[in-house]
Design a protein around this motif. Sequence first.
Motif, PDB file in Angstrom:
ATOM      1  N   HIS A   1       9.056  37.824   1.400  1.00  8.97           N
ATOM      2  CA  HIS A   1      10.002  38.008   0.298  1.00  8.97           C
ATOM      3  C   HIS A   1      10.392  39.468   0.092  1.00  8.97           C
ATOM      4  N   PHE A   2       9.746  40.367   0.822  1.00  9.79           N
ATOM      5  CA  PHE A   2      10.007  41.793   0.639  1.00  9.79           C
ATOM      6  C   PHE A   2      10.591  42.387   1.920  1.00  9.79           C
ATOM      7  N   ALA A   3      11.678  43.150   1.773  1.00  4.63           N
ATOM      8  CA  ALA A   3      12.336  43.756   2.932  1.00  4.63           C
ATOM      9  C   ALA A   3      11.486  44.867   3.544  1.00  4.63           C
ATOM     10  N   HIS A   4      10.774  45.628   2.692  1.00  2.00           N
ATOM     11  CA  HIS A   4       9.999  46.772   3.177  1.00  2.00           C
ATOM     12  C   HIS A   4       8.606  46.815   2.554  1.00  2.00           C
ATOM     13  N   PRO A   5       7.735  45.875   2.936  1.00  2.00           N
ATOM     14  CA  PRO A   5       6.360  45.965   2.432  1.00  2.00           C
ATOM     15  C   PRO A   5       5.663  47.164   3.074  1.00  2.00           C
ATOM     16  N   LEU A   6       4.885  47.889   2.293  1.00  2.23           N
ATOM     17  CA  LEU A   6       4.193  49.080   2.791  1.00  2.23           C
ATOM     18  C   LEU A   6       2.719  48.813   3.061  1.00  2.23           C
ATOM     19  N   GLU A   7       2.121  47.964   2.242  1.00  2.12           N
ATOM     20  CA  GLU A   7       0.701  47.642   2.410  1.00  2.12           C
ATOM     21  C   GLU A   7       0.401  46.354   1.663  1.00  2.12           C
ATOM     22  N   LEU A   8      -0.496  45.577   2.238  1.00  3.51           N
ATOM     23  CA  LEU A   8      -1.012  44.371   1.597  1.00  3.51           C
ATOM     24  C   LEU A   8      -2.518  44.513   1.493  1.00  3.51           C
ATOM     25  N   ARG A   9      -3.046  44.265   0.308  1.00  6.13           N
ATOM     26  CA  ARG A   9      -4.492  44.227   0.107  1.00  6.13           C
ATOM     27  C   ARG A   9      -4.865  42.839  -0.376  1.00  6.13           C
ATOM     28  N   LYS A  10      -5.547  42.124   0.471  1.00  5.36           N
ATOM     29  CA  LYS A  10      -5.958  40.768   0.126  1.00  5.36           C
ATOM     30  C   LYS A  10      -7.220  40.819  -0.740  1.00  5.36           C
ATOM     31  N   ILE A  11      -7.266  39.915  -1.715  1.00  4.00           N
ATOM     32  CA  ILE A  11      -8.419  39.805  -2.609  1.00  4.00           C
ATOM     33  C   ILE A  11      -8.946  38.380  -2.517  1.00  4.00           C
ATOM     34  N   ASP A  12     -10.250  38.227  -2.614  1.00  5.42           N
ATOM     35  CA  ASP A  12     -10.875  36.908  -2.591  1.00  5.42           C
ATOM     36  C   ASP A  12     -10.586  36.197  -3.908  1.00  5.42           C
ATOM     37  N   HIS A  13      -9.655  35.251  -3.858  1.00 10.05           N
ATOM     38  CA  HIS A  13      -9.212  34.548  -5.070  1.00 10.05           C
ATOM     39  C   HIS A  13     -10.288  33.640  -5.655  1.00 10.05           C
ATOM     40  N   THR A  14     -11.350  33.375  -4.908  1.00  9.90           N
ATOM     41  CA  THR A  14     -12.439  32.564  -5.469  1.00  9.90           C
ATOM     42  C   THR A  14     -13.388  33.425  -6.295  1.00  9.90           C
ATOM     43  N   GLU A  15     -13.317  34.736  -6.083  1.00 15.68           N
ATOM     44  CA  GLU A  15     -14.182  35.651  -6.834  1.00 15.68           C
ATOM     45  C   GLU A  15     -13.436  36.350  -7.970  1.00 15.68           C
ATOM     46  N   TYR A  16     -12.153  36.624  -7.752  1.00 22.76           N
ATOM     47  CA  TYR A  16     -11.332  37.314  -8.745  1.00 22.76           C
ATOM     48  C   TYR A  16     -10.080  36.492  -9.016  1.00 22.76           C
ATOM     49  N   PRO A  17      -9.472  36.642 -10.197  1.00 27.43           N
ATOM     50  CA  PRO A  17      -8.296  35.816 -10.534  1.00 27.43           C
ATOM     51  C   PRO A  17      -6.975  36.373  -9.980  1.00 27.43           C
ATOM     52  N   LEU A  18      -7.007  36.838  -8.742  1.00 25.06           N
ATOM     53  CA  LEU A  18      -5.792  37.301  -8.104  1.00 25.06           C
ATOM     54  C   LEU A  18      -5.921  37.169  -6.593  1.00 25.06           C
ATOM     55  N   PHE A  19      -4.758  37.184  -5.933  1.00 20.52           N
ATOM     56  CA  PHE A  19      -4.692  36.998  -4.491  1.00 20.52           C
ATOM     57  C   PHE A  19      -4.585  38.309  -3.737  1.00 20.52           C
ATOM     58  N   GLY A  20      -4.176  39.363  -4.416  1.00 15.36           N
ATOM     59  CA  GLY A  20      -4.064  40.651  -3.759  1.00 15.36           C
ATOM     60  C   GLY A  20      -3.042  41.553  -4.422  1.00 15.36           C
ATOM     61  N   PHE A  21      -2.759  42.639  -3.716  1.00 14.58           N
ATOM     62  CA  PHE A  21      -1.775  43.626  -4.151  1.00 14.58           C
ATOM     63  C   PHE A  21      -0.835  43.903  -2.987  1.00 14.58           C
ATOM     64  N   VAL A  22       0.448  44.059  -3.292  1.00 13.34           N
ATOM     65  CA  VAL A  22       1.435  44.424  -2.284  1.00 13.34           C
ATOM     66  C   VAL A  22       2.161  45.672  -2.778  1.00 13.34           C
ATOM     67  N   TYR A  23       2.262  46.661  -1.896  1.00 11.93           N
ATOM     68  CA  TYR A  23       3.058  47.852  -2.171  1.00 11.93           C
ATOM     69  C   TYR A  23       4.360  47.694  -1.403  1.00 11.93           C
ATOM     70  N   VAL A  24       5.479  47.949  -2.067  1.00 11.16           N
ATOM     71  CA  VAL A  24       6.781  47.765  -1.424  1.00 11.16           C
ATOM     72  C   VAL A  24       7.716  48.925  -1.751  1.00 11.16           C
TER      73      VAL A  24
END
Length: 179
Positions: free
Chosen positions: A127-150
Motif C-alpha cells: 500500500h506504500f509507494a516508498h516504504p523505508l523500513e518494516l519492523r515486525k512485532i509479535d502480535h501474540t505478545e503485543y497488541p500490534l503487528f509492527g511499524f512501517v516507515y515511509v
Amino acid sequence: DRVYVTSAEIVRSNLQRFTDLLLDLGGVFTPRNFPVHVEVRVDAEGQLWPIEVNPVRFGGWCTTADLTHHAFGLNPYSCLFARTRPDWETLLSGKEGQLFALVALGNSTGVEGRDIAAFDHDGVLAHFAHPLELRKIDHTEYPLFGFVYVRTSIEDTAELDWALHTDLREFITPAHPGS
C-alpha cells in the motif's frame, strides 16, 4: 496514534516556537542534564500544548527518534551524548515536498492476537509507494503487528489516509478459520 509525520516544512515552521516552548518548560522545571521526551499538540488557533513530558527512552522501540533518522539522517541520541545541536538547514536541504511517516500497525482488527495465525506484512507494504523500513512485532505478545516507515510526497497522502482508516483485518489469517 496510528500515523506520525514530519517534513522539512513542518520542522521549519515549528522549530522556533517548539524551542521557545522547551525553554519555557526548562524555566518552570529547572532541569539540569536531564534529557526529556516532549509530545505536543497544536490546536486550531495554532497554540502549542505540551501533553506529555517524560524522561528520554533509550530502550524499547524508540520509534519517533528513528523517524528523525529516516527523514533527515539525524540520530537525536548522538546529538544528546555529543552535546551538539543539529544543523537543521543542512539536514532539511533537499527534503522539500517530501513527507516522512511512521505508521504504527496497532491491532485494530477486533480479533485478539492469540486468535491470529499470521499477519501479511507484505500486503501492508504494497500500500506504500516508498516504504523505508518494516519492523515486525509479535502480535501474540503485543497488541500490534509492527511499524512501517515511509516516504511520500506532501501532495499525495492517500496512502497515509488509508493507513489512518484501515482496520487491517484484510491482512490477518485467523488461527481458527470459520470462527
